[in-house]
Each structure stands twice: as structure tokens, then as C-alpha cells.
Scaffold this motif. Structure first.
Motif, PDB file in Angstrom:
ATOM      1  N   THR A 188       0.849  -1.177   0.000  1.00  0.00           N
ATOM      2  CA  THR A 188       0.000   0.000   0.000  1.00  0.00           C
ATOM      3  C   THR A 188       0.888   1.231   0.000  1.00  0.00           C
ATOM      4  OG1 THR A 188      -1.758  -1.148   1.224  1.00  0.00           O
ATOM      5  CG2 THR A 188      -1.833   1.263   1.186  1.00  0.00           C
ATOM      6  N   LEU A 189       0.870   1.961  -1.107  1.00  0.00           N
ATOM      7  CA  LEU A 189       1.659   3.181  -1.227  1.00  0.00           C
ATOM      8  C   LEU A 189       0.846   4.346  -0.664  1.00  0.00           C
ATOM      9  CD1 LEU A 189       3.032   2.720  -4.870  1.00  0.00           C
ATOM     10  CD2 LEU A 189       3.876   1.737  -2.726  1.00  0.00           C
ATOM     11  N   ILE A 190       1.475   5.184   0.117  1.00  0.00           N
ATOM     12  CA  ILE A 190       0.801   6.278   0.811  1.00  0.00           C
ATOM     13  C   ILE A 190       1.264   7.618   0.250  1.00  0.00           C
ATOM     14  CG2 ILE A 190       0.324   7.329   3.062  1.00  0.00           C
ATOM     15  CD1 ILE A 190      -0.699   4.479   2.816  1.00  0.00           C
ATOM     16  N   ARG A 191       0.331   8.516   0.020  1.00  0.00           N
ATOM     17  CA  ARG A 191       0.660   9.817  -0.558  1.00  0.00           C
ATOM     18  C   ARG A 191       1.616  10.591   0.358  1.00  0.00           C
ATOM     19  NH1 ARG A 191      -2.143  12.929   2.841  1.00  0.00           N
ATOM     20  NH2 ARG A 191      -0.845  14.665   2.165  1.00  0.00           N
ATOM     21  N   ALA A 192       2.379  11.472  -0.284  1.00  0.00           N
ATOM     22  CA  ALA A 192       3.324  12.389   0.364  1.00  0.00           C
ATOM     23  C   ALA A 192       4.636  11.731   0.785  1.00  0.00           C
ATOM     24  CB  ALA A 192       2.693  13.081   1.586  1.00  0.00           C
ATOM     25  N   MET A 193       4.809  10.449   0.471  1.00  0.00           N
ATOM     26  CA  MET A 193       6.026   9.775   0.902  1.00  0.00           C
ATOM     27  C   MET A 193       7.134   9.939  -0.138  1.00  0.00           C
ATOM     28  SD  MET A 193       5.212   8.885   3.825  1.00  0.00           S
ATOM     29  CE  MET A 193       6.668   7.931   4.263  1.00  0.00           C
ATOM     30  N   PRO A 194       8.405   9.961   0.301  1.00  0.00           N
ATOM     31  CA  PRO A 194       9.503  10.238  -0.627  1.00  0.00           C
ATOM     32  C   PRO A 194       9.734   9.141  -1.658  1.00  0.00           C
ATOM     33  CG  PRO A 194      10.333   9.715   1.568  1.00  0.00           C
ATOM     34  CD  PRO A 194       8.860   9.897   1.693  1.00  0.00           C
ATOM     35  N   TYR A 195       9.191   7.942  -1.448  1.00  0.00           N
ATOM     36  CA  TYR A 195       9.395   6.881  -2.435  1.00  0.00           C
ATOM     37  C   TYR A 195       8.486   7.041  -3.656  1.00  0.00           C
ATOM     38  CZ  TYR A 195       5.472   4.888   0.300  1.00  0.00           C
ATOM     39  OH  TYR A 195       4.298   4.694   0.977  1.00  0.00           O
ATOM     40  N   LEU A 196       7.551   7.986  -3.624  1.00  0.00           N
ATOM     41  CA  LEU A 196       6.652   8.199  -4.758  1.00  0.00           C
ATOM     42  C   LEU A 196       7.347   8.985  -5.858  1.00  0.00           C
ATOM     43  CD1 LEU A 196       3.363   9.090  -2.853  1.00  0.00           C
ATOM     44  CD2 LEU A 196       4.041   6.870  -3.798  1.00  0.00           C
ATOM     45  N   ASP A 197       6.766   8.911  -7.059  1.00  0.00           N
ATOM     46  CA  ASP A 197       7.356   9.578  -8.213  1.00  0.00           C
ATOM     47  C   ASP A 197       7.279  11.096  -8.066  1.00  0.00           C
ATOM     48  OD1 ASP A 197       8.276   8.885 -11.144  1.00  0.00           O
ATOM     49  OD2 ASP A 197       6.963  10.635 -11.302  1.00  0.00           O
ATOM     50  N   GLU A 198       8.225  11.770  -8.673  1.00  0.00           N
ATOM     51  CA  GLU A 198       8.308  13.225  -8.591  1.00  0.00           C
ATOM     52  C   GLU A 198       7.044  13.905  -9.102  1.00  0.00           C
ATOM     53  OE1 GLU A 198      10.883  16.259 -11.150  1.00  0.00           O
ATOM     54  OE2 GLU A 198      12.128  15.189  -9.704  1.00  0.00           O
ATOM     55  N   GLN A 199       6.459  13.387 -10.208  1.00  0.00           N
ATOM     56  CA  GLN A 199       5.264  14.041 -10.746  1.00  0.00           C
ATOM     57  C   GLN A 199       4.067  13.887  -9.821  1.00  0.00           C
ATOM     58  OE1 GLN A 199       3.337  12.224 -14.289  1.00  0.00           O
ATOM     59  NE2 GLN A 199       4.898  10.642 -14.158  1.00  0.00           N
ATOM     60  N   CYS A 200       4.053  12.858  -9.005  1.00  0.00           N
ATOM     61  CA  CYS A 200       3.025  12.689  -7.989  1.00  0.00           C
ATOM     62  C   CYS A 200       3.221  13.690  -6.858  1.00  0.00           C
ATOM     63  CB  CYS A 200       3.045  11.259  -7.453  1.00  0.00           C
ATOM     64  SG  CYS A 200       2.012  10.972  -6.002  1.00  0.00           S
ATOM     65  N   ASN A 201       4.393  13.723  -6.276  1.00  0.00           N
ATOM     66  CA  ASN A 201       4.640  14.590  -5.119  1.00  0.00           C
ATOM     67  C   ASN A 201       4.670  16.069  -5.469  1.00  0.00           C
ATOM     68  OD1 ASN A 201       4.640  12.665  -3.119  1.00  0.00           O
ATOM     69  ND2 ASN A 201       6.838  12.269  -3.240  1.00  0.00           N
ATOM     70  N   ALA A 202       4.798  16.398  -6.752  1.00  0.00           N
ATOM     71  CA  ALA A 202       4.747  17.812  -7.151  1.00  0.00           C
ATOM     72  C   ALA A 202       3.391  18.432  -6.843  1.00  0.00           C
ATOM     73  CB  ALA A 202       5.056  17.939  -8.640  1.00  0.00           C
ATOM     74  N   ASP A 203       2.327  17.618  -6.781  1.00  0.00           N
ATOM     75  CA  ASP A 203       0.983  18.123  -6.487  1.00  0.00           C
ATOM     76  C   ASP A 203       0.579  17.918  -5.030  1.00  0.00           C
ATOM     77  OD1 ASP A 203       0.720  18.934  -9.071  1.00  0.00           O
ATOM     78  OD2 ASP A 203      -0.660  17.357  -9.690  1.00  0.00           O
ATOM     79  N   GLU A 204       1.500  17.485  -4.197  1.00  0.00           N
ATOM     80  CA  GLU A 204       1.220  17.308  -2.774  1.00  0.00           C
ATOM     81  C   GLU A 204       1.039  18.654  -2.087  1.00  0.00           C
ATOM     82  OE1 GLU A 204       0.452  15.981   0.774  1.00  0.00           O
ATOM     83  OE2 GLU A 204       0.666  14.649  -0.945  1.00  0.00           O
ATOM     84  N   ARG A 205       0.099  18.738  -1.142  1.00  0.00           N
ATOM     85  CA  ARG A 205      -0.204  20.008  -0.495  1.00  0.00           C
ATOM     86  C   ARG A 205       0.020  20.009   1.014  1.00  0.00           C
ATOM     87  NH1 ARG A 205      -3.149  23.858  -3.255  1.00  0.00           N
ATOM     88  NH2 ARG A 205      -3.396  23.352  -5.457  1.00  0.00           N
ATOM     89  N   LEU A 206      -0.428  18.994   1.722  1.00  0.00           N
ATOM     90  CA  LEU A 206      -0.484  19.053   3.183  1.00  0.00           C
ATOM     91  C   LEU A 206       0.609  18.259   3.877  1.00  0.00           C
ATOM     92  CD1 LEU A 206      -4.333  18.804   3.760  1.00  0.00           C
ATOM     93  CD2 LEU A 206      -2.923  20.846   3.447  1.00  0.00           C
ATOM     94  N   GLY A 207       1.281  17.374   3.150  1.00  0.00           N
ATOM     95  CA  GLY A 207       2.316  16.567   3.766  1.00  0.00           C
ATOM     96  C   GLY A 207       1.759  15.315   4.414  1.00  0.00           C
ATOM     97  N   ALA A 208       2.669  14.407   4.739  1.00  0.00           N
ATOM     98  CA  ALA A 208       2.275  13.133   5.342  1.00  0.00           C
ATOM     99  C   ALA A 208       1.585  13.377   6.681  1.00  0.00           C
ATOM    100  CB  ALA A 208       3.501  12.254   5.526  1.00  0.00           C
TER     101      ALA A 208
END
Length: 400
Positions: A305-325
Motif C-alpha cells: 500500500t503506497l501512501i501519498r506524500a512519501m519520498p518513495y513516490l514519483d516526482e510528478q506525484c509529489n509535485a501536487d502534494e499540499r499538506l504533507g504526510a
């Protein structure tokens, strides 16, 4: 990661058509557009078919009373006279009005952000695309769920070959809130959705599944539908010929197969929005009810289970992150992401920055047209006895 700093030189002067007190969707537009106060500022609106109610509403959300207009025609005319008149307008009105308002907005020199489905016919879509190109304007479509960054993680993993060759696409967007005809009688928002003159040739296909279809194309930009078969039903008889349930089978050009179930009569279902992509090595699955999680299932290995805002995610995914883990994100952040991209696209168009436009992933006029054509083919299949319909004559959707 996004933190509200400006992405364009100044906020765009923004107006709304529709989206007033009686419609929930207008608030979603405002949540999206105004989340980053560096992208849009709300200057004017024709918020309601009832002018007095619309004016009262506009004043209550902070719009000057002189810029709360009785209709969109008055807004476009009067705003054009102002030095700080609106330069982009969002259309949050019933389906049957989208074409005429979009055309009028473009002719008034405005960029447009429009609700889905964009129009009734692909011919209307192509006409508006030509007009937008002639006027040098952007037309965006509010596929509001598509701004969720985990969809970009799916896109990246597929591009990187993490699941192998795609074999099966399994899509679902269902709920149970129209399981009886009560809403058709008492809800203004529901009444027009089951009226073919206003809603167009579909109910749940246009209202729900166009979201999911676009999201699947966003995730898999190189996967094009070759043909489809649509079987649709009106379990509440008074809704006929519009469907409240439909199954769509799809064959893709690469040999993969897909299915989509859309329904408003899935009794007891609160949230049935789901996308599963099955490859030759692994599968990916995303649920709207858990938008910050992505299941990655490699054959023969434990489920990840991959969780948003984590550093192992792709750069294009985390570029749209707003609130952090640790902090939950959801639909309002998704709307904010697509509205920010609308702003970047409009700014790039104003500056003739074609490179930015080529590389920006957002629901544009081509996405809207492709959604219309998908609906047209679904209706054509269903009305001809649920037969296979060739997609060969459709325009390709470019979300690269």
C-alpha cells in the motif's frame, strides 16, 4: 510540493455562471479556484437563474453587489467595460446550457472552465475547439477527481513498466442515492439530470462515468479504446430513455480489455468509485474513498500500500502534494490541483508559451471532446441493441 506560492505572475480575474446557493457543485469550484489565492480572485458572477437570489448569494460570498449579474449575457457585456473585468469564467450550470454559454464567453474574449459533460455532441465540441483556437483561449473541463496526485503515481508506474503490459482495465463509479424516484421529484439538482432536454442523452454515463473514463485515459495516455459495447438500464421507469445503470465493455488498440460499471441505484453504496489496472506482472488499484492510498499488487509478493506524500513516490506525484504526510487530503485538494493547472494553462496561453501547454497534464478541450465521443458511442451501442461500436473515427485524446 505545493505551498500556495504563486505559479503565475498575478491571480486571474474570475467570474462564475451558475454555482449558486442551490447547487453543491459551485462550492467545489470555489474551493478549487480560491485554495491558492495566487491563482484566481472571484470578481463577478451570474450565480442563479433567479436574479435576486443570485445577487443575495453573491454578496454573501463577498462579491460586490454591482457585479452580481442577473444573467451571463449581462455579465459578459458589463465586465468587458471594466478595467478589472473578468478574464476567465467557470460554467457550473445544467448540461444543456454549456454550449451556448461557452460560445458566448469565447466570443467575449474570455477563457472558459466548464462542467462535464462538455456538450451534447462532438460536432459542438469541435466547433468550440476551433473558436477557442481562433480566439487564443483555453477551455478546461472540471473532471474534479482527476487532480488527485496518486493518479499521477499510477501513470508514472505504468510508464516505468512496473506492472508490465496492460491486459485488463476495471472501472467503477456507482452510488445508491437514486435507488428510488424520490430525488427525481424533490431535488432540483436531480430533476434536470433525468430530463433529456436538459441533461442530454445520458444520466449516469454522463454524470458519473465521464469522470472515470477521463481518469483512466490520464493514467494510461497511450491506451486508446478501439471499440465498445454499452448495455444500459432504467430501473426507475420514469427515467427512460435515460439510464440509471450501465455496463460498458471496451477493447483497446493494444489488445487489452476493459469494463466500466456506472450506477445511481447501487443501493446502500456510499462511494463506489474505483480504478483497477491489471498488467502482466502486477496490478494497481485506487479507490476514491481512500484517495491517499494506492494498492500495488505484484504477482507472488505481499500486497503493498503506497501512501501519498512519501519520498518513495514519483516526482510528478509529489509535485501536487499540499499538506504533507499524516494529514488527510481529499476532493477539495483535487479540485485545487486542477484549477491551479487551469491557471497555469491560461497564463501560458496568454504568453504564447506552447512548451508549457504541451507538457501540462490537465483536462483540456480535447479531453472534453473525447468524453463526448465516448458518450455518443455508448448511446449508439445501447440504442442499437447493445452492439459493438467501432471507435476508429474518434479524435485521439492527448494527455501527454
Amino acid at each position: 510540493m505545493l505551498n500556495g506560492e504563486r505559479k503565475i505572475s498575478r491571480p486571474l480575474r474570475w467570474g462564475m455562471v451558475g454555482g449558486g446557493r442551490l447547487g453543491q457543485v459551485g462550492y467545489k469550484h470555489r474551493l478549487g479556484a480560491l485554495r491558492d489565492n495566487t491563482a484566481f480572485t472571484l470578481k463577478a458572477g451570474a450565480f442563479d437563474i433567479d436574479p435576486e437570489r443570485g445577487k443575495d448569494f453573491g454578496i454573501n460570498i463577498g462579491v460586490e453587489d454591482s457585479r452580481c449579474y442577473p444573467n451571463y449575457q449581462a455579465m459578459f457585456t458589463e465586465e468587458a467595460k471594466l478595467e478589472d473585468g473578468v478574464e476567465v469564467v467557470s460554467i457550473a450550470t445544467p448540461n444543456g446550457t454549456h454550449y451556448e454559454i461557452t460560445k458566448a464567453a469565447l466570443e467575449a474574449g474570455l477563457h472558459v472552465i466548464c462542467e462535464k459533460p462538455l456538450f451534447f455532441t462532438s460536432e459542438e465540441g469541435e466547433e468550440i475547439k476551433r473558436l477557442a483556437e481562433q480566439k487564443g483561449k483555453i477551455v478546461g473541463v472540471t473532471y474534479g477527481f482527476s487532480g488527485n496526485q496518486m493518479l499521477l503515481q499510477m501513470r508514472a508506474m505504468i510508464e516505468q513498466g512496473k506492472i508490465g503490459d496492460i491486459r485488463i482495465v476495471d472501472l467503477q463509479y456507482t452510488h445508491g442515492f437514486s435507488s428510488t424516484e424520490d430525488a427525481d421529484k424533490f431535488s432540483d439538482a436531480q430533476k434536470w439530470r433525468v430530463d433529456p432536454k436538459i441533461a442530454g442523452p445520458t444520466f449516469v454515463l454522463g454524470d458519473l462515468s465521464t469522470h472515470t473514463y477521463y481518469m483512466s485515459q490520464l493514467i494510461m495516455p497511450n491506451m486508446k479504446v478501439k471499440k465498445l459495447l454499452c448495455d444500459r438500464q432504467s430501473f426507475i421507469n420514469s427515467r427512460a430513455p435515460l439510464e440509471d445503470n450501465a455496463f460498458v465493455s471496451m477493447h483497446y488498440e493494444n489488445g487489452a480489455v476493459g469494463r466500466l460499471w456506472t450506477s445511481s441505484v447501487n443501493a446502500g453504496c456510499m462511494d463506489g468509485h474505483r480504478i483497477r489496472i491489471v498488467g502482466s506482472k502486477a496490478s494497481l488499484e485506487w479507490w476514491d474513498s481512500k484517495p491517499g492510498e494506492l494498492r500495488y499488487e505484484v504477482q507472488g509478493e505481499p500486497v503493498q500500500t503506497l501512501i501519498r506524500a512519501m519520498p518513495y513516490l514519483d516526482e510528478q506525484c509529489n509535485a501536487d502534494e499540499r499538506l504533507g504526510a499524516l494529514h488527510t487530503e481529499g476532493l477539495s485538494e483535487s479540485w485545487a490541483n486542477i484549477y491551479l493547472k487551469f491557471a497555469i494553462a491560461i497564463d501560458a496561453k496568454n504568453r504564447n508559451d506552447e512548451e508549457t501547454l504541451r507538457n501540462l497534464v490537465y483536462p483540456d478541450i480535447d479531453a472534453g471532446i473525447d468524453g463526448i465521443r465516448w458518450l455518443e458511442n455508448c448511446v449508439r451501442s445501447a440504442e442499437n441493441g447493445s452492439v459493438w461500436i467501432d471507435f476508429a473515427d474518434r479524435p485521439l485524446l492527448d494527455v501527454n
